[in-house]
Write a protein that holds these residues in place. Structure first.
Motif, PDB file in Angstrom:
ATOM      1  N   ILE A 137      15.534  -2.806  -6.844  1.00 56.31           N
ATOM      2  CA  ILE A 137      15.362  -3.568  -5.955  1.00 56.31           C
ATOM      3  C   ILE A 137      15.564  -2.577  -4.390  1.00 56.31           C
ATOM      4  CG2 ILE A 137      17.751  -4.427  -4.822  1.00 56.31           C
ATOM      5  CD1 ILE A 137      16.408  -6.846  -6.260  1.00 56.31           C
ATOM      6  N   ALA A 138      15.845  -1.151  -4.111  1.00 57.81           N
ATOM      7  CA  ALA A 138      15.789  -0.468  -3.185  1.00 57.81           C
ATOM      8  C   ALA A 138      14.217  -0.650  -2.707  1.00 57.81           C
ATOM      9  CB  ALA A 138      16.441   0.836  -3.351  1.00 57.81           C
ATOM     10  N   ALA A 139      13.641  -0.308  -3.330  1.00 54.27           N
ATOM     11  CA  ALA A 139      12.058  -0.492  -3.398  1.00 54.27           C
ATOM     12  C   ALA A 139      11.694  -1.364  -3.476  1.00 54.27           C
ATOM     13  CB  ALA A 139      11.273   0.723  -4.733  1.00 54.27           C
ATOM     14  N   LEU A 140      12.182  -2.910  -3.422  1.00 56.84           N
ATOM     15  CA  LEU A 140      11.509  -4.193  -2.840  1.00 56.84           C
ATOM     16  C   LEU A 140      11.515  -3.915  -1.338  1.00 56.84           C
ATOM     17  CD1 LEU A 140      12.592  -7.075  -5.994  1.00 56.84           C
ATOM     18  CD2 LEU A 140      10.359  -5.244  -5.336  1.00 56.84           C
ATOM     19  N   THR A 141      13.001  -3.404  -0.854  1.00 62.56           N
ATOM     20  CA  THR A 141      13.386  -3.137  -0.123  1.00 62.56           C
ATOM     21  C   THR A 141      11.974  -2.491   1.205  1.00 62.56           C
ATOM     22  OG1 THR A 141      14.717  -1.254   0.634  1.00 62.56           O
ATOM     23  CG2 THR A 141      15.531  -3.711   0.231  1.00 62.56           C
ATOM     24  N   LEU A 142      11.494  -2.058   0.817  1.00 63.32           N
ATOM     25  CA  LEU A 142      10.112  -1.168   1.550  1.00 63.32           C
ATOM     26  C   LEU A 142       8.971  -1.670   1.342  1.00 63.32           C
ATOM     27  CD1 LEU A 142      11.116   2.483   0.396  1.00 63.32           C
ATOM     28  CD2 LEU A 142      12.367   1.575   2.010  1.00 63.32           C
ATOM     29  N   LEU A 143       8.544  -2.489   0.646  1.00 63.84           N
ATOM     30  CA  LEU A 143       7.482  -2.900   0.359  1.00 63.84           C
ATOM     31  C   LEU A 143       6.469  -3.715   2.285  1.00 63.84           C
ATOM     32  CD1 LEU A 143       7.552  -5.343  -2.947  1.00 63.84           C
ATOM     33  CD2 LEU A 143       6.834  -3.206  -2.103  1.00 63.84           C
ATOM     34  N   PRO A 144       6.093  -3.705   2.699  1.00 63.99           N
ATOM     35  CA  PRO A 144       4.968  -4.649   3.428  1.00 63.99           C
ATOM     36  C   PRO A 144       5.370  -5.611   3.159  1.00 63.99           C
ATOM     37  CG  PRO A 144       3.499  -2.207   2.444  1.00 63.99           C
ATOM     38  CD  PRO A 144       4.688  -2.658   1.805  1.00 63.99           C
ATOM     39  N   ALA A 145       5.140  -6.523   4.101  1.00 64.64           N
ATOM     40  CA  ALA A 145       4.795  -8.428   3.683  1.00 64.64           C
ATOM     41  C   ALA A 145       4.052  -8.222   3.011  1.00 64.64           C
ATOM     42  CB  ALA A 145       4.809  -9.295   4.970  1.00 64.64           C
ATOM     43  N   GLU A 146       4.402  -9.752   1.762  1.00 65.58           N
ATOM     44  CA  GLU A 146       3.463  -9.903   0.751  1.00 65.58           C
ATOM     45  C   GLU A 146       2.325  -9.231  -0.337  1.00 65.58           C
ATOM     46  OE1 GLU A 146       3.053 -13.086   1.364  1.00 65.58           O
ATOM     47  OE2 GLU A 146       4.373 -13.550   3.231  1.00 65.58           O
ATOM     48  N   VAL A 147       2.678  -7.889  -0.414  1.00 62.53           N
ATOM     49  CA  VAL A 147       2.887  -7.274  -1.078  1.00 62.53           C
ATOM     50  C   VAL A 147       3.978  -7.511  -2.847  1.00 62.53           C
ATOM     51  CG1 VAL A 147       3.190  -4.483  -2.601  1.00 62.53           C
ATOM     52  CG2 VAL A 147       2.189  -5.285   0.070  1.00 62.53           C
TER      53      VAL A 147
END
Length: 382
Positions: A106-116
């Motif tokens: 979940i922490a990694a998902l918070t860093l994703l650029p939009a639409e990745v």
């Protein structure tokens, strides 16, 4: 990348069972699925969802369907009456047997650029207090379907390369997990980031857990050859300039295609299932797609020329986003590291497939191709 694991305790509901679907619907109706369960596990993002509607019996109603069952997780689609669908992913191995805590995903998902990839919504990694008796993560739904390896085209490769460059635009200080909190890289150890000790420990664990399958299918020499491939580039990996936020398991089944990108005319692509996401060598994600070593629904068979085109497209896309780090600009090193990551990751999958071949017909069918192509790449006669 860890092979087959023991089944969870029999007292728990099967994560893919009808009973689990009913329990998920009940948890959603009661408002316990995404409400704060502890301070660092509260919902992070859910556009259009308001806590005030969750407890209400009418607005809390939802339809629940099984979206799919992978090698480690069962994925459920929860479709509320008044909000966008969400995906609940439940591991069918115990928490201790996962690569990392679900909170790191979940922490990694918070860093994703939009639409990745998907939006992070909630995580509950304590089965003792979980409303469904299992740990789980909740994310937004990503539309689309995975393309079977045989149907990938040059357009798919180009689109994937560009999208991967967008993901890898997120820098990392080294190899290690993403953490919730003010410093997402707090758990990444400083200093050289060696890969070889990890590989050697993994091979030892595979031999202990699956020694009979390894011996039966003649996999031992392949594991030693894979270790040697990693050893040859371990110094390069340890001193890399330019670690990135990596998906970690970016095979064909975790790449979804949907429509056409209106800006580029390319197939629309997004990524799912970030359970292996962490700071890592960008070569890892490039190698996971496929190439000469392939088999099953996971890996795209690619000729060397196609791999070259894919890597060039990725490097070009990274360059369009800023100055290239040495981990990408030195293409010869990038390709050497891709070979090592291929040896490591496919060896792990080969052991996993071999350990299940006696009980699962799909794995029995995949085993010969995966073993043959890995052996050929490693120069091992089989």
């Amino acid at each position: 990348m860890v092979p087959d694991q023991p089944e969870p305790p029999s007292t728990l509901l099967d994560p893919a069972s009808t009973a689990m679907g009913e329990l998920l619907a009940e948890a959603w109706r009661e408002g316990t699925l995404v409400l704060p369960l502890r301070e660092d596990a509260s919902p992070l993002r859910l556009p259009g969802l308001h806590k005030s509607v969750l407890p209400a019996s009418l607005s809390g109603q939802a339809r629940v369907t099984l979206a799919g069952v992978g090698e480690r997780f069962a994925a459920w689609r929860v479709i509320p009456q008044q909000n966008a669908p969400v995906i609940v992913r439940i591991p069918h191995v115990t928490p201790a047997e996962l690569h990392q805590d679900l909170a790191h995903e979940i922490a990694a998902l918070t860093l994703l650029p939009a639409e990745v990839g998907p939006e992070p919504i909630a995580v509950h990694d304590d089965p003792a207090t979980s409303p469904i008796g299992h740990p789980y993560v909740v994310t937004s739904e990503i539309p689309g379907t995975a393309a079977s390896p045989a149907t990938w085209t040059g357009a798919h490769l180009q689109a994937h390369a560009g999208h991967l460059a967008l993901l890898h635009a997120v820098p990392a200080p080294g190899r290690g997990p993403v953490s919730l909190g003010t410093d997402p890289w707090a758990a990444v150890a400083p200093g050289p980031q060696h890969l070889l000790p990890e590989v050697e420990a993994e091979i030892e664990s595979w031999q202990l857990a699956h020694g009979a399958a390894i011996q039966e299918h003649g996999i031992g020499p392949l594991l030693e050859a894979a270790r040697a491939e990693v050893a040859a580039v371990d110094g390069e990996i340890a001193q890399l300039d330019g670690f990135v936020l990596a998906h970690g398991d970016l095979c064909a089944t975790n790449i979804l295609w949907h429509g056409i990108d209106q800006a580029t005319g390319a197939p629309g692509v997004q990524y799912i299932d970030f359970e292996w996401a962490q700071g890592d060598d960008p070569a890892r994600d490039l190698a996971n797609l496929g190439g000469a070593v392939h088999g099953g629904p996971w890996y795209v068979p690619l000729a060397e020329e196609q791999v070259d085109d894919f890597v060039r497209a990725y490097v070009r896309a990274r360059g369009e986003r800023g100055e290239l780090p040495a981990s990408v600009s030195d293409v010869a090193s990038l390709r050497r590291r891709m070979r090592a990551w291929t040896a490591y990751e496919r060896s792990a999958m080969l052991v996993h497939v071999a350990s299940r071949a006696s009980t699962r017909s799909t794995h029995a069918r995949v085993l010969p191709t995966l073993r043959r192509t890995l052996a050929a790449t490693l120069g091992i006669a089989v």
